[in-house]
Write an enzyme that holds these catalytic residues in place. Structure first.
Site, PDB file in Angstrom:
ATOM      1  N   TYR A   1       0.840  -1.206   0.000  1.00 33.90           N
ATOM      2  CA  TYR A   1       0.000   0.000   0.000  1.00 33.90           C
ATOM      3  C   TYR A   1       0.869   1.247   0.000  1.00 33.90           C
ATOM      4  O   TYR A   1       1.851   1.313   0.733  1.00 33.90           O
ATOM      5  CB  TYR A   1      -0.902   0.028   1.244  1.00 33.90           C
ATOM      6  CG  TYR A   1      -2.358  -0.146   0.891  1.00 33.90           C
ATOM      7  CD1 TYR A   1      -2.990   0.769   0.062  1.00 33.90           C
ATOM      8  CD2 TYR A   1      -3.094  -1.224   1.371  1.00 33.90           C
ATOM      9  CE1 TYR A   1      -4.318   0.613  -0.281  1.00 33.90           C
ATOM     10  CE2 TYR A   1      -4.423  -1.390   1.028  1.00 33.90           C
ATOM     11  CZ  TYR A   1      -5.027  -0.469   0.206  1.00 33.90           C
ATOM     12  OH  TYR A   1      -6.339  -0.629  -0.141  1.00 33.90           O
TER      13      TYR A   1
ATOM     14  N   GLU B   1      -0.604   4.821  -0.392  1.00 35.17           N
ATOM     15  CA  GLU B   1      -1.428   6.025  -0.620  1.00 35.17           C
ATOM     16  C   GLU B   1      -0.588   7.287  -0.470  1.00 35.17           C
ATOM     17  O   GLU B   1       0.219   7.397   0.449  1.00 35.17           O
ATOM     18  CB  GLU B   1      -2.610   6.039   0.351  1.00 35.17           C
ATOM     19  CG  GLU B   1      -3.682   5.062  -0.069  1.00 35.17           C
ATOM     20  CD  GLU B   1      -4.898   5.071   0.828  1.00 35.17           C
ATOM     21  OE1 GLU B   1      -5.048   5.973   1.659  1.00 35.17           O
ATOM     22  OE2 GLU B   1      -5.710   4.144   0.687  1.00 35.17           O
TER      23      GLU B   1
ATOM     24  N   ASP C   1      -7.636  12.994 -24.945  1.00 36.28           N
ATOM     25  CA  ASP C   1      -7.627  11.581 -24.542  1.00 36.28           C
ATOM     26  C   ASP C   1      -6.909  10.853 -25.673  1.00 36.28           C
ATOM     27  O   ASP C   1      -7.476  10.632 -26.737  1.00 36.28           O
ATOM     28  CB  ASP C   1      -9.068  11.095 -24.387  1.00 36.28           C
ATOM     29  CG  ASP C   1      -9.154   9.603 -24.063  1.00 36.28           C
ATOM     30  OD1 ASP C   1      -8.131   8.896 -24.219  1.00 36.28           O
ATOM     31  OD2 ASP C   1     -10.252   9.147 -23.686  1.00 36.28           O
TER      32      ASP C   1
ATOM     33  N   THR D   1      -4.569   5.493 -21.611  1.00 33.68           N
ATOM     34  CA  THR D   1      -4.315   4.180 -21.027  1.00 33.68           C
ATOM     35  C   THR D   1      -2.881   3.813 -21.382  1.00 33.68           C
ATOM     36  O   THR D   1      -2.233   4.479 -22.200  1.00 33.68           O
ATOM     37  CB  THR D   1      -5.280   3.125 -21.588  1.00 33.68           C
ATOM     38  OG1 THR D   1      -5.255   3.209 -23.015  1.00 33.68           O
ATOM     39  CG2 THR D   1      -6.697   3.333 -21.100  1.00 33.68           C
TER      40      THR D   1
ATOM     41  N   LYS E   1      -2.682   0.038 -24.768  1.00 32.07           N
ATOM     42  CA  LYS E   1      -3.133  -0.081 -26.161  1.00 32.07           C
ATOM     43  C   LYS E   1      -1.897  -0.021 -27.059  1.00 32.07           C
ATOM     44  O   LYS E   1      -1.031  -0.888 -26.939  1.00 32.07           O
ATOM     45  CB  LYS E   1      -4.167   1.008 -26.463  1.00 32.07           C
ATOM     46  CG  LYS E   1      -5.438   0.870 -25.603  1.00 32.07           C
ATOM     47  CD  LYS E   1      -6.515   1.840 -26.013  1.00 32.07           C
ATOM     48  CE  LYS E   1      -7.822   1.604 -25.284  1.00 32.07           C
ATOM     49  NZ  LYS E   1      -7.940   2.362 -24.026  1.00 32.07           N
TER      50      LYS E   1
ATOM     51  N   ARG F   1      -2.216  -3.037 -18.243  1.00 30.34           N
ATOM     52  CA  ARG F   1      -3.477  -2.287 -18.174  1.00 30.34           C
ATOM     53  C   ARG F   1      -3.333  -1.226 -17.092  1.00 30.34           C
ATOM     54  O   ARG F   1      -3.098  -1.545 -15.927  1.00 30.34           O
ATOM     55  CB  ARG F   1      -4.636  -3.220 -17.826  1.00 30.34           C
ATOM     56  CG  ARG F   1      -4.875  -4.292 -18.856  1.00 30.34           C
ATOM     57  CD  ARG F   1      -6.202  -4.961 -18.637  1.00 30.34           C
ATOM     58  NE  ARG F   1      -7.255  -4.135 -19.176  1.00 30.34           N
ATOM     59  CZ  ARG F   1      -7.671  -4.176 -20.434  1.00 30.34           C
ATOM     60  NH1 ARG F   1      -7.115  -5.013 -21.279  1.00 30.34           N
ATOM     61  NH2 ARG F   1      -8.625  -3.399 -20.864  1.00 30.34           N
TER      62      ARG F   1
END
Ligand code: DSN
Length: 430
Positions: free
Chosen positions: A58, A60, A207, A233, A236, A242
């Protein structure tokens, strides 16, 4: 000594049922021709980073400003990803924490249109013309928070009509204009969008999810010089894991970071961050520029073949990695065509075409792309084979023998071009 519950167990032993499904999917990905333009094959190095122990941690917050301890190695990993993203795309600032493209887009809007901003209007490409759900489609949460209007494409050319877009922008007076698409086969003229945004006093955001690898490879104009912020992203054409990524001008850096965390997300997926860093290093190599150029050459060859087979190619061709075509000239809806192609080992998706008279769940078109096959090393001559197989599959949609014959030919070719990310011994033919 570890006790039995701590003893490491490989997936095959720990969960044979899941392992078997995974092995079948590996074989499917190996032997089928992956033509979905938003997919690719990540390298072994990317997959190793994505499947690493970093998934256990973790973190954060941001490097050097975390809410958990034990970040001695996570911080340099995230800093490496950030530095590589900034260098590759020439951006002032990068945030590598978005879980994927959809949360990246929502974070981008939240950052640039705070609740206190009096104007919450956004102008974006509509879904039927090749936009994305998160460009304010009515079923997307993005439309709950901001007032979207949508531009389309020209009724004849199916390309952007900048006279119409500027007229709409003058009338609608948006605070943000979004340039970016998921099913538009031509160059996105970010400079023209920037001129329109400047004229109406809006910020331009982009985008570039579909084309990020083409931008990185220098074969598509970059939105980074023109846009206040850019989302993408990472899986692609960029060929990473991903994930999502935001780039922005320095003056928006703080707002972008706050919008991602704590605005929308919790802890970053550190395994993905590491894999993104690896992919960004790969995309900075000269070989990636050659890859990006080949993606486009392959798509042009595929478009020409599909047209010569009687399919109606939207805009008459392509400038990028994808081809959108109507299957109706061969007496099949897009859904019928995509299902037949899938049975023939040709994996694509049915897609609306501009001004489609058919409903979205059974539209007139199919969308194909070349990022995955180009990653396997296929070239223009192979694309001509693929185009002929697609047409044969659509014509033979009700002929299971013909679809099986095509599938066998597809598998024969794919067996000769193992994809990145697969190590010998390769999967057995399904
Ligand atoms: N779902 C992606 C595509 O296939 O285009 C966009 O996010």
């Amino acid at each position: 000594m570890p006790n039995s519950t701590q003893a490491p167990m490989a997936l095959d032993d720990a969960d044979p049922e899941l392992a078997d499904l995974l092995a079948q999917e590996a074989a499917r990905q190996f032997y089928c021709a992956k033509l979905i333009p938003s997919e690719n094959y990540a390298s072994l190095a990317v997959l190793q980073a994505a499947g690493s122990v970093l998934a256990n941690k973790y973190s954060e917050g941001y490097p050097r400003k975390r809410y958990y301890e034990g970040q001695q190695l996570i911080d340099p990993i995230e800093e490496l990803a950030i530095a590589r993203a900034k260098a590759l795309f020439g951006a002032d600032h990068a945030n590598v924490q978005p879980y994927s493209g959809s949360p990246a887009n929502l974070a981008m809007y939240c950052a640039l249109l705070p609740q206190s901003a009096p104007n919450q209007r956004v102008l974006a490409l509509g879904l039927p013309a090749g936009g994305h759900l998160t460009h304010g489609h009515k079923v997307s949460a993005t439309s709950r928070f901001f007032a979207f209007a949508h531009y389309g494409v020209d009724a004849t050319t199916h390309r952007f009509d900048f006279d119409a877009i500027v007229a709409q922008a003058r009338e609608f007076k948006p605070a943000l204009i979004v340039a970016g698409c998921t099913a538009y086969p031509r160059i996105v003229e970010f400079d023209r969008f920037a001129e329109i945004a400047a004229e109406v006093g809006a910020l331009l955001v982009a985008d570039m999810a579909h084309i990020a690898g083409l931008v990185a490879g220098g074969v598509h104009p970059s939105p980074v010089p023109y846009a206040a912020a850019v989302s993408t992203t990472t899986h692609k054409t960029l060929r990473g894991p991903r994930g999502g990524l935001l780039l922005c001008k320095a003056e928006h850096a703080q707002a972008i970071d706050k919008a991602v965390f704590p605005g929308l997300q919790g802890g970053p997926h550190n395994h993905t961050t590491a894999a993104v860093a690896v992919a960004l290093k790969e995309a900075a190599q000269p070989a990636f520029r050659a890859y990006a150029a080949q993606v486009i050459s392959n798509a042009k060859a595929l478009a020409e073949t599909l047209a010569s087979e009687g399919l109606a190619v939207v805009t008459g061709g392509t400038d990028n990695h994808l081809v959108l075509f109507s299957t109706m000239p061969l007496q099949a809806t897009g859904k019928q065509a995509a299902k037949a192609m899938d049975l023939a080992g040709l994996e694509a998706n049915f897609n609306s075409i501009p001004f489609d008279p058919q409903p979205p769940m059974n539209p007139s078109g199919v969308r194909v792309g070349t990022p995955s096959l180009t990653s396997r090393g296929l070239r223009e001559s192979h694309m001509r084979d693929v185009g002929r197989w697609i047409a044969r599959a659509i014509r033979g949609k009700d002929d299971s023998t013909e679809l099986g014959r095509i599938r066998s030919e597809v598998f024969d070719l794919m067996a000769q071009y193992p994809p990145p990310g697969f190590e010998a011994p390769y999967p057995a033919r399904p």
